[in-house]
Design a protein around this motif. Sequence first.
Motif, mmCIF file in Angstrom:
data_model
loop_
_atom_site.group_PDB
_atom_site.id
_atom_site.type_symbol
_atom_site.label_atom_id
_atom_site.label_comp_id
_atom_site.label_asym_id
_atom_site.label_seq_id
_atom_site.Cartn_x
_atom_site.Cartn_y
_atom_site.Cartn_z
ATOM 1 N N GLN A 3 1.051 -1.347 0.185
ATOM 2 C CA GLN A 3 0.103 0.418 -0.260
ATOM 3 C C GLN A 3 0.640 1.225 0.387
ATOM 4 O OE1 GLN A 3 -3.090 -0.146 2.687
ATOM 5 N NE2 GLN A 3 -3.539 2.248 2.813
ATOM 6 N N ALA A 4 1.994 0.703 0.383
ATOM 7 C CA ALA A 4 2.814 2.648 0.635
ATOM 8 C C ALA A 4 3.464 2.579 -0.440
ATOM 9 C CB ALA A 4 3.974 2.279 1.644
ATOM 10 N N SER A 5 3.921 2.383 -1.029
ATOM 11 C CA SER A 5 4.262 1.125 -2.102
ATOM 12 C C SER A 5 2.842 2.524 -4.066
ATOM 13 C CB SER A 5 5.363 0.775 -3.264
ATOM 14 O OG SER A 5 4.306 0.285 -3.402
ATOM 15 N N LYS A 6 2.017 2.329 -3.710
ATOM 16 C CA LYS A 6 1.280 3.033 -4.120
ATOM 17 C C LYS A 6 0.336 3.975 -3.565
ATOM 18 C CE LYS A 6 -1.581 -0.983 -3.611
ATOM 19 N NZ LYS A 6 -2.947 -1.302 -3.353
ATOM 20 N N THR A 7 0.838 4.415 -2.491
ATOM 21 C CA THR A 7 0.366 6.432 -1.923
ATOM 22 C C THR A 7 1.311 7.292 -2.053
ATOM 23 O OG1 THR A 7 0.190 4.989 0.105
ATOM 24 C CG2 THR A 7 -1.580 4.653 -1.020
ATOM 25 N N GLY A 8 2.593 5.648 -1.709
ATOM 26 C CA GLY A 8 3.445 7.013 -1.472
ATOM 27 C C GLY A 8 3.888 7.453 0.478
ATOM 28 N N LEU A 9 2.430 6.750 0.697
ATOM 29 C CA LEU A 9 2.406 6.897 2.612
ATOM 30 C C LEU A 9 3.293 5.800 2.539
ATOM 31 C CD1 LEU A 9 -1.442 6.939 2.878
ATOM 32 C CD2 LEU A 9 0.572 8.794 2.804
ATOM 33 N N GLN A 12 4.378 3.141 8.353
ATOM 34 C CA GLN A 12 4.300 3.901 9.884
ATOM 35 C C GLN A 12 3.137 4.681 9.906
ATOM 36 O OE1 GLN A 12 4.970 3.749 12.317
ATOM 37 N NE2 GLN A 12 4.395 5.166 13.437
ATOM 38 N N PHE A 13 3.223 5.622 8.663
ATOM 39 C CA PHE A 13 2.139 6.711 8.873
ATOM 40 C C PHE A 13 0.706 6.310 8.477
ATOM 41 C CE2 PHE A 13 -0.800 9.226 6.224
ATOM 42 C CZ PHE A 13 -0.609 10.422 7.134
ATOM 43 N N ILE A 14 0.705 5.022 8.116
ATOM 44 C CA ILE A 14 -1.104 3.948 7.634
ATOM 45 C C ILE A 14 -1.273 3.602 8.773
ATOM 46 C CG2 ILE A 14 -2.024 2.505 6.584
ATOM 47 C CD1 ILE A 14 -0.248 3.580 3.522
ATOM 48 N N ARG A 15 -0.405 3.235 9.758
ATOM 49 C CA ARG A 15 -0.498 2.623 10.955
ATOM 50 C C ARG A 15 -0.511 3.795 11.942
ATOM 51 N NH1 ARG A 15 3.807 -0.265 10.632
ATOM 52 N NH2 ARG A 15 5.481 1.149 11.570
ATOM 53 N N GLU A 16 -0.813 5.082 12.555
ATOM 54 C CA GLU A 16 -0.848 6.342 13.286
ATOM 55 C C GLU A 16 -1.872 6.577 12.633
ATOM 56 O OE1 GLU A 16 2.125 9.536 12.381
ATOM 57 O OE2 GLU A 16 3.638 8.112 13.229
ATOM 58 N N CYS A 17 -2.787 6.937 11.169
ATOM 59 C CA CYS A 17 -3.761 7.200 10.029
ATOM 60 C C CYS A 17 -4.815 6.092 11.269
ATOM 61 C CB CYS A 17 -4.252 6.914 9.377
ATOM 62 S SG CYS A 17 -3.426 8.395 8.549
ATOM 63 N N ARG A 18 -4.296 4.823 11.172
ATOM 64 C CA ARG A 18 -5.334 4.102 11.742
ATOM 65 C C ARG A 18 -5.569 3.921 13.242
ATOM 66 N NH1 ARG A 18 -6.601 -1.058 14.285
ATOM 67 N NH2 ARG A 18 -6.932 -2.728 12.784
ATOM 68 N N SER A 19 -4.906 4.477 14.400
ATOM 69 C CA SER A 19 -4.761 4.010 15.163
ATOM 70 C C SER A 19 -6.274 5.515 15.829
ATOM 71 C CB SER A 19 -3.322 4.438 15.831
ATOM 72 O OG SER A 19 -3.288 4.623 17.052
ATOM 73 N N ARG A 20 -5.472 6.768 15.143
ATOM 74 C CA ARG A 20 -6.437 7.737 15.410
ATOM 75 C C ARG A 20 -7.873 7.544 15.131
ATOM 76 N NH1 ARG A 20 -4.814 12.655 12.330
ATOM 77 N NH2 ARG A 20 -6.398 13.749 13.249
ATOM 78 N N LEU A 21 -8.331 6.843 14.153
ATOM 79 C CA LEU A 21 -9.167 6.227 13.186
ATOM 80 C C LEU A 21 -9.783 5.868 14.314
ATOM 81 C CD1 LEU A 21 -8.515 6.173 9.483
ATOM 82 C CD2 LEU A 21 -10.458 7.524 10.227
#
Length: 129
Positions: A3-9, A12-21
């Motif tokens: 996913q990180a390579s598709k979005t450039g995210l 770690q950032f995706i995990r942080e967003c998931r945690s916030r959500l």
Amino acid sequence: MSQASKTGLTDQFIRECRSRLVEMKAELLNRSRAAMREVENRDRGGSDEGDMTMALLAENDFLSEQQRAKTRLLEIESALARIERGSYGICEETDEPIEVERLRALPWTRLSIEGAEIREAMSRRFVRS
């Protein structure tokens, strides 16, 4: 492809967003339960028109807030599902990556800034028709 390579995210950032959500979801659910208890415990004893009007206004406010919370919960659930599917951070309108700053501010967003502008322009166009 991750996913990180598709979005450039970053992962770690995706995990942080998931945690916030997940935290936002829990907070919304807790607030909703507390509001429900408050409504259930509200004194409905007044029988004059003023008391009944105030009770109806309070109930209307409660229902409006519940609808907003429900809408936000659906958006949060949808974002969590996009994380699981690997499509988080991809604009639904342009298929381009959503800006990191936008995701940081609105982790449930489905649209990039450009995508949001396109949707807004389309919405205005159809309202005028």
